[in-house]
Design an enzyme around this catalytic site. Structure first.
Site, PDB file in Angstrom:
ATOM      1  N   HIS A 179      11.779  -3.544   2.290  1.00  0.00           N
ATOM      2  CA  HIS A 179      11.901  -2.135   1.905  1.00  0.00           C
ATOM      3  C   HIS A 179      10.543  -1.520   1.620  1.00  0.00           C
ATOM      4  O   HIS A 179       9.570  -2.230   1.352  1.00  0.00           O
ATOM      5  CB  HIS A 179      12.770  -1.989   0.646  1.00  0.00           C
ATOM      6  N   HIS A 227       4.006   0.652   0.975  1.00  0.00           N
ATOM      7  CA  HIS A 227       3.753  -0.733   1.375  1.00  0.00           C
ATOM      8  C   HIS A 227       5.085  -1.464   1.483  1.00  0.00           C
ATOM      9  O   HIS A 227       6.091  -1.025   0.929  1.00  0.00           O
ATOM     10  CB  HIS A 227       2.851  -1.436   0.355  1.00  0.00           C
TER      11      HIS A 227
END
Length: 261
Positions: free
Chosen positions: A40, A191
């Site tokens: 994710h 990220h």
């Protein structure tokens, strides 16, 4: 972190399967039992959701996910991937122990700014403004935290207490928009984490093993390249998840999801 909004690749997609397999393999390289979590990108943390009342929680989750889906659908269709994986990196932080940097696509940044403004900053600022101008509506609990009292109506005409002042919503909204723009420009760090761990630093031998596994699983020739754009790793659309990130990582709770087509 409270409740976080995640942007995930679709279940059963090639990128999701590759990342899940890679993350499982990398976890075995870290001491102890590294926690497992879905691939994710965290769009924002501290999403404002009422967690005290299950019915209100459900309504908040549905409302926010619906708005998030509408926001992401409204983005310009001028990108191939909203999410593009960049170079591999590591920090001292537990949640950034090992991760792919994610390209700062302007549409991704815009989406994060909108969500941060509407569902983190704005409700917080409205509450803070209310506490300042209407202190009589709040009381301090045993932990020294201000909590809103249960609303009391005027018994004669069922109207709110006339002493209550209205929040200058336009001013608060303008301020929230400015704060969100500053956050998206200077704090938002997209990220994709590959592993969570307390280990620091990652020694050279472990780094070599990590890069070898990433190269093998993703068929990447050079893990030290500035980015992985040429390898085409990323995704558009995906799945939005609201996740209650409290306690042990393995105990985090997904409150709701919505597919983005």
């Amino acid at each position: 972190m409270g409740v976080a909004l995640w942007l995930c690749p679709k279940q059963n997609s090639t990128i999701n399967d590759k990342l899940t397999t890679l993350m499982s393999s990398l976890n075995t390289l870290f001491p102890g039992q590294a926690p497992k979590f879905d691939p994710h990108i965290t769009i924002t943390t501290n999403v404002d959701i009422n967690l005290d009342d299950p019915q209100q929680t459900r309504e908040d989750v549905d409302r926010i996910l619906s708005s998030c889906a509408a926001a992401i659908h409204s983005l310009p269709k001028n990108h191939s991937n909203l999410v593009t994986l960049g170079r591999i990196n590591s920090q001292r932080m537990f949640f950034k122990k090992l991760y792919f940097q994610v390209g700062r696509d302007p549409n991704l940044i815009s989406f994060a700014r909108i969500i941060r403004e509407l569902f983190v900053i704005l409700p917080q600022d409205i509450e803070l403004e209310n506490q300042k101008i209407n202190p009589h509506l709040y009381s301090t609990n045993s932990n020294g935290i201000l909590k809103r009292k249960k609303s009391k109506k005027n018994r004669s005409n069922n109207e709110p207490n006339p002493a209550t002042k209205e929040v200058d919503l336009k001013f608060v909204q303008e301020r929230a928009a400015y704060k969100a723009a500053e956050w998206s420009a200077h704090e938002f760090d997209p990220h994709l984490s590959l592993a969570y761990s307390e280990i620091y630093p990652i020694d050279n031998a472990l780094w070599r093993t990590i890069k070898t596994r990433i190269s093998d699983y993703l068929n990447i020739e050079n893990c030290d390249a500035p980015d992985l754009i040429d390898n085409g790793y990323g995704w558009d659309g995906g799945v939005l998840k609201l996740v209650l990130c409290e306690g042990d990582v393995n105990e985090w709770i997904t409150l709701g999801t919505v597919d983005i087509h």
